[in-house]
Design a protein around this motif. Structure first.
Motif, PDB file in Angstrom:
ATOM      1  N   HIS A   1     -60.827 -14.644  -8.096  1.00 63.21           N
ATOM      2  CA  HIS A   1     -61.773 -15.420  -8.910  1.00 63.21           C
ATOM      3  C   HIS A   1     -62.958 -14.531  -9.252  1.00 63.21           C
ATOM      4  CE1 HIS A   1     -64.905 -16.166  -5.767  1.00 63.21           C
ATOM      5  NE2 HIS A   1     -63.881 -16.048  -4.951  1.00 63.21           N
ATOM      6  N   GLY A   2     -63.580 -14.858 -10.371  1.00 55.21           N
ATOM      7  CA  GLY A   2     -64.748 -14.095 -10.800  1.00 55.21           C
ATOM      8  C   GLY A   2     -64.859 -14.106 -12.317  1.00 55.21           C
ATOM      9  N   MET A   3     -65.671 -13.197 -12.837  1.00 60.57           N
ATOM     10  CA  MET A   3     -65.804 -13.062 -14.275  1.00 60.57           C
ATOM     11  C   MET A   3     -64.460 -12.652 -14.866  1.00 60.57           C
ATOM     12  SD  MET A   3     -68.971 -13.854 -14.709  1.00 60.57           S
ATOM     13  CE  MET A   3     -69.223 -13.407 -16.435  1.00 60.57           C
ATOM     14  N   THR A   4     -64.101 -13.273 -15.968  1.00 58.74           N
ATOM     15  CA  THR A   4     -62.783 -13.030 -16.547  1.00 58.74           C
ATOM     16  C   THR A   4     -62.562 -11.553 -16.842  1.00 58.74           C
ATOM     17  OG1 THR A   4     -62.831 -15.227 -17.556  1.00 58.74           O
ATOM     18  CG2 THR A   4     -61.214 -13.679 -18.409  1.00 58.74           C
ATOM     19  N   GLN A   5     -63.554 -10.918 -17.441  1.00 61.36           N
ATOM     20  CA  GLN A   5     -63.384  -9.506 -17.782  1.00 61.36           C
ATOM     21  C   GLN A   5     -63.258  -8.620 -16.539  1.00 61.36           C
ATOM     22  OE1 GLN A   5     -62.748  -8.332 -20.823  1.00 61.36           O
ATOM     23  NE2 GLN A   5     -62.780 -10.490 -21.406  1.00 61.36           N
ATOM     24  N   ASP A   6     -63.895  -9.013 -15.453  1.00 65.12           N
ATOM     25  CA  ASP A   6     -63.764  -8.251 -14.210  1.00 65.12           C
ATOM     26  C   ASP A   6     -62.379  -8.428 -13.601  1.00 65.12           C
ATOM     27  OD1 ASP A   6     -66.368  -7.399 -14.459  1.00 65.12           O
ATOM     28  OD2 ASP A   6     -67.185  -8.935 -13.108  1.00 65.12           O
ATOM     29  N   ILE A   7     -61.829  -9.622 -13.732  1.00 67.33           N
ATOM     30  CA  ILE A   7     -60.499  -9.897 -13.174  1.00 67.33           C
ATOM     31  C   ILE A   7     -59.424  -9.137 -13.928  1.00 67.33           C
ATOM     32  CG2 ILE A   7     -58.729 -11.676 -12.822  1.00 67.33           C
ATOM     33  CD1 ILE A   7     -60.969 -11.910 -10.818  1.00 67.33           C
ATOM     34  N   ILE A   8     -59.487  -9.178 -15.258  1.00 64.72           N
ATOM     35  CA  ILE A   8     -58.408  -8.557 -16.027  1.00 64.72           C
ATOM     36  C   ILE A   8     -58.601  -7.052 -16.190  1.00 64.72           C
ATOM     37  CG2 ILE A   8     -57.933 -10.705 -17.251  1.00 64.72           C
ATOM     38  CD1 ILE A   8     -59.359  -9.627 -19.672  1.00 64.72           C
ATOM     39  N   ALA A   9     -59.857  -6.580 -16.100  1.00 73.18           N
ATOM     40  CA  ALA A   9     -60.153  -5.142 -16.260  1.00 73.18           C
ATOM     41  C   ALA A   9     -59.487  -4.633 -17.542  1.00 73.18           C
ATOM     42  CB  ALA A   9     -59.701  -4.362 -15.046  1.00 73.18           C
ATOM     43  N   ASN A  10     -58.560  -3.684 -17.407  1.00 74.63           N
ATOM     44  CA  ASN A  10     -57.911  -3.112 -18.589  1.00 74.63           C
ATOM     45  C   ASN A  10     -56.523  -3.694 -18.828  1.00 74.63           C
ATOM     46  OD1 ASN A  10     -60.072  -1.302 -19.193  1.00 74.63           O
ATOM     47  ND2 ASN A  10     -59.367   0.035 -17.543  1.00 74.63           N
ATOM     48  N   GLU A  11     -56.191  -4.764 -18.128  1.00 73.71           N
ATOM     49  CA  GLU A  11     -54.890  -5.395 -18.296  1.00 73.71           C
ATOM     50  C   GLU A  11     -55.051  -6.747 -18.979  1.00 73.71           C
ATOM     51  OE1 GLU A  11     -51.934  -4.984 -15.097  1.00 73.71           O
ATOM     52  OE2 GLU A  11     -53.599  -4.282 -13.846  1.00 73.71           O
ATOM     53  N   SER A  12     -53.932  -7.414 -19.234  1.00 71.78           N
ATOM     54  CA  SER A  12     -53.980  -8.776 -19.739  1.00 71.78           C
ATOM     55  C   SER A  12     -53.968  -9.731 -18.558  1.00 71.78           C
ATOM     56  CB  SER A  12     -52.778  -9.069 -20.641  1.00 71.78           C
ATOM     57  OG  SER A  12     -51.587  -9.124 -19.885  1.00 71.78           O
TER      58      SER A  12
END
Length: 237
Positions: free
Chosen positions: A214-225
């Motif tokens: 859980h966390g900020m969406t962009q932090d979770i996905i990083a460079n992936e989908s």
């Protein structure tokens, strides 16, 4: 602010549907909640809404406990289930009037909000028809309108886009963003991962009752989908 603190729930006393779940949904958050079927999404949403009792932990909304102050919490929330089971003997407008009465919405506000959203979701011309004549998508729109007219501070939704046509889905996303810009918190489950990736500022993934990310969406996905992240987590033993 919604605070979910160490919440656990078992239906049989053995398997945990929710296993020590802790999450915080801040004001203005558009928070996506994803997981496979049976992972515990609906159980948690119903626990927050006060529909089912949970075994341990605490759920607080703006400091009010759903266990100790259920009426105060329910005044602040709207819950939309995954299946719109509503009173089919009523007309659409009778159902909306009933909900408006429950939340003690004054005449001007209910008229204004019903006209606004019924026009937006293109069911204004069928509000005098019995709900039994509605399609699944029309029932879903009616339930969404009923949740919006009392201006909740927390909107809980279980698979809100199921049954909606593309235009209605687009409009609902715009409504979500507008509500969040005004400080409303939205917490919803979905299997449509692209919606979460593009729409939500935060996300949580639940697996077998446990929140595993859980966390900020962009932090979770990083460079992936988000789909790749979800599949990686789902495949882990």
């Amino acid at each position: 602010m919604l605070e979910i603190k160490d919440v656990s729930k078992s239906y049989d006393g053995i398997k945990q549907a929710c296993d020590h779940v802790s999450l915080t949904i801040e004001k203005g958050d558009l928070f996506g909640f994803i997981g496979h079927n049976g992972a515990g999404k609906t159980t948690l949403l119903k626990s927050i809404a006060g529909i089912i009792n949970f075994d341990s932990g605490e759920i607080l909304l703006d400091g009010f406990s759903i266990k100790k102050d259920p009426i105060e919490v329910k005044k602040l929330i709207a819950y939309i289930p995954d299946n719109p089971d509503i009173y089919e003997s009523l007309t659409g407008i009778q159902y909306l009037e009933f909900i408006a009465d429950v939340f003690k919405i004054d005449t001007d506000q209910r008229t204004r909000e019903v006209d606004k959203y019924a026009t937006m979701f293109e069911i204004l011309d069928v509000l005098n028809n019995p709900i039994s004549s509605y399609s699944h998508g029309m029932k879903q729109k009616l339930v969404i309108i009923s949740a919006l007219i009392h201006k909740p501070q927390l909107l809980l939704l279980d698979e809100p886009f199921v049954g909606l046509d593309p235009k209605a889905s687009f409009l609902l996303k715009e409504v979500f963003q507008d509500m969040c810009s005004q400080g409303v918190s939205i917490f919803f489950s979905t299997h449509v991962l692209e919606v979460v990736e593009k729409l939500c500022n935060k996300v949580a993934i639940i697996k077998q009752g446990k929140v595993v990310a859980h966390g900020m969406t962009q932090d979770i996905i990083a460079n992936e989908s988000l789909e790749n992240i979800f599949m990686e987590i789902a495949s882990e033993s």
